[in-house]
Design an enzyme around this catalytic site. Sequence first.
Site, short mmCIF file in Angstrom:
data_model
loop_
_atom_site.label_atom_id
_atom_site.label_comp_id
_atom_site.label_asym_id
_atom_site.label_seq_id
_atom_site.Cartn_x
_atom_site.Cartn_y
_atom_site.Cartn_z
N SER A 13 -9.78 1.47 2.82
CA SER A 13 -8.75 2.39 1.95
C SER A 13 -7.74 1.69 1.12
CB SER A 13 -8.01 3.48 2.75
OG SER A 13 -7.40 2.74 3.91
N LYS A 64 0.95 -1.33 0.22
CA LYS A 64 0.00 -0.09 -0.03
C LYS A 64 0.82 1.32 -0.14
CE LYS A 64 -3.93 1.90 2.66
NZ LYS A 64 -4.70 1.78 3.83
N SER A 71 -10.03 -0.44 6.87
CA SER A 71 -9.33 -0.57 5.72
C SER A 71 -8.56 -1.61 5.07
CB SER A 71 -8.32 0.72 5.73
OG SER A 71 -9.07 1.85 5.78
#
Lengths: 478, 500
Positions: free
Chosen positions: B164, B89, B188
Amino acid sequence: MSYETIIGLEVHVQLKTASKAFCGCGTEFGLAPNTQVCPVCLGFPGTLPVLNRQFLNYGLRVALALNCQPAAFLKFDRKHYFYPDLPKNYQISQYDQPLAANGWIDIDTPQERKRIRIKRVHMEEDAGKLIHTAAATLVDYNRCGMPLLEIVSEPDIASAQQAYDYLVKLKAIIAYLDVSDCDMEKGSLRCDANISLRPCGQQRLGVKTEVKNMNSFKGVRDALNYEAGRQEDILGAGGAIEQQTRLWNETQQKTILMRSKEEAHDYRYFPEPDLVPFTIAPQTIAAAQATLPELPEAKKERLMNQFGLPAYDADVISSDKHLALFFEETAKGYPVPKTVSNWLMGDIMSYCNEHRLDFAQLPEVLPARNLIDLLQRIDQGTISGKIAKTILPELFGSDKTVDRIIAEKNLCQISDTAELNEVIRTVLRENAGVVTEFKSGKEKSFMFLVGQIMKKTRGKANPQLITTLLRERINSET
Amino acid sequence: MRRPAITDSFKYLKLFKHMPITDCSAYEIRQKITAGELSAPEIAAAYIRKITAANQRFNIFVHFEPEEIMNRARRASHGPLHGIPLAVKDNLCVRGEPTTCASRILSGFRPPYNSTVIDRLEQAGALLLGKTNMDEFAFGSSCETSCYGPTANPWDRRCAPGGSSGGSAAAVAARFCPLALGSDTGGSIRQPASFCGVTGFKPTYGRISRYGLIAFASSLDQIGPFARDVRDTALLMNAMCGYDPADSTCAQQPVPDYLSGLDKDIRGLRIGIPREYFPPQLDPEVNALVRAALAVLEQQGVELIDIRLPHTEYAVAVYYIIAPSEASSNLARFDGVQYGLRAAAHGVSGQSLLDMYEQTRAQGFGCEAKRRIILGTYALSSGYYDAYYLKALKVRSLISRDFEQAFAHCDCIATPTSPTTAFRLGERLNDPLAMYLSDVFTISANLAGLPALSLPCGFSRALPAGLQLLGKPFAEELLLRIGHHYQQQTSWHTQSPPEA
């Protein structure tokens, strides 16, 4: 109307730990800009602070030496404001649970011994420095993350002089602990002051101003004297004080408005989530307590009791850790402590002041052994006290012994009766008129004759001996 | 993105008898490597080809440099993850690589340091493929607030992958990598895992070092893995967990071998079913899938019991005080002074510093970031702190206590991961409250710091749904064990999107 001055001081002390408060960077002073930094103290994204244990230990030592009560928990908070010298735009500090609280420092005013209460001692990180050039403003982050203690007094200080005395005492205590250089010029001690006036007898506090930017203890005193006068003028003319932050201008010797209350920051304090609060172990506190050295007050007591020094001498000598150590070292090898203290407070202190020598350097530039030798030579009659005073500057920083200097400069006292009688005879012959005056009762003329003998012997004549010989000689001539 | 150097990778391509490398799980890749059937560069080449061909369809990788991947493959250390591709990420710092949190304000930023997890995974031999898309600074549940544009859900490109960590979830779903890293502040990892039909795990707060994770809300953030199945999750967990002196919030708790714990017995375990997590608004099909999953576990000998978590309804409100408050503080450092975007100041002289700050932050942050900074700044302001932040902290501890009390009666808690399957891209972007509510089942685990695992548990109208298992602090091994047993009986986790 007469006014009462009320002052509270906020002192920042930079602790001389080996590494910074929350990262592994060193803490050396005066390095090239931005050479003592890492991603953590530069506040780079993703980095996290880790508390330096020595920071806590040093903080505890100071807190305990200031008679404070340490907190049960160590908790940090974030204090937010935007400024380029603060890389995260928040400072790791302590807000509602300071490291320690409720302590005191005693100071001596001309009237009384006065207790200045200490409200709190808290830990925080330092910011960097801005360097303004014609072309741009540059940032040096070397100082970012240096460990600071903020020591906040209660508003118990009643004059600029008391503020000065408080700072002197605070500095002495911290110097004894050996945890900070406490050098205002280098910025390792910084002081902001809150000051307000109120009519004598009134209970309610007046509106205060905060004064910043003082660069010496004397500057603090001058700034507070100025600010007290300024406020008194306003109040005396029927005006009202506005809550402000003001900057001391050293060259103009006055305070200047920096910001008013409306512009005050909202720091949005909240608990620092990256540092988990923890219980300060009682052993940690006990260890800090156990390693506290003898502090100035105790030292003063001991100088009086053990060495029989007068209170004044003990006060002056105990005010500096290194001076006190030097005293004790010398007094160990010399039987009359008061003589040692006279020399320390007199010639040695003025030499140090004149040459900007720190007392910490004393053992290096003037080994106690040399001072002991010097004092002993006076007692032994080898040199006079006066000659000794001329030898002292020669001793500073020299690897020569006292005896070697006496020999090399031929400063040995003349105690040989025949030699002195010869000089006396010459002087009496050359000053027959003065002798007559003396005989007719003018006592002063005797000292003139002694002076003439000293001059001829270049100060080396044994003063006691010539007095005796001279009297004998004059009396025998009648 | 740069055009990748495909020519270089072709020479490593081989045809495989059974299945393409990109269809292998991490565990299978490891077996092939151990058996000498595959090399790290061969694996790298296969994935580079796949990603290069398909990334544009989904917008998953935002930093992807094939030559660099090949270099890494040649140098990969010979640890337990040797040569296994990993997507990261974009809020995890990788030394020298772009790390932007999908925000303009970090454009050009390449950290000179690694996250602790990246250090550990590199030591284990994992092959970093690149950085995946995310909601800007992890602010969002749909991967739409990214400055690189939205990521598409591999199961249906009209749908959001969740957020996210949408890019990492989609990367595993699209078979761009067997393993990926995400971060979970309020769901997330788990919500996108559920939306993309992959396994996602948020470990206990403090289980994995946060050093190098660009903070959103420091007291809630936790790094965690995405994988196709629980076994791969355990493999990755083994290499990530453990104490790190660089993170004061990291626990000094021993790390068990998660892989070897997977096959232990689950009979007799008690799973709590909190009625608050099955409200009338819950999508009936999701409800049915979760109930079916629970029945599978029951057949394997676990006992299902009813429990209460009475403060659940306050979780979203508490979260939207605490998380933005911490975010407003953590994001204060993005000011244009040292790194990332610096807008030109054009204010009147003397005001240029303030102007630079304002322009940089105005241009650098997207709408949702601004919204959260304003929310948090307000909540922490003098005069409001007690009413908002302090109150939220108190309710947070009530939520924690709910779990403590519940865990007196059960070993783990099962819920739906999200009340719905993936929603359409754009559907909730202009309705922040609807967006915030998609995390209603995941937020409590962050507030209480608990481990939580999301497992694929079936499909509703061709979109995956997720089962969430919550555990006591540091009960990662137990959650993974239950999840593994579930996956032994089901095949939802083996499904791959038609386009992948």
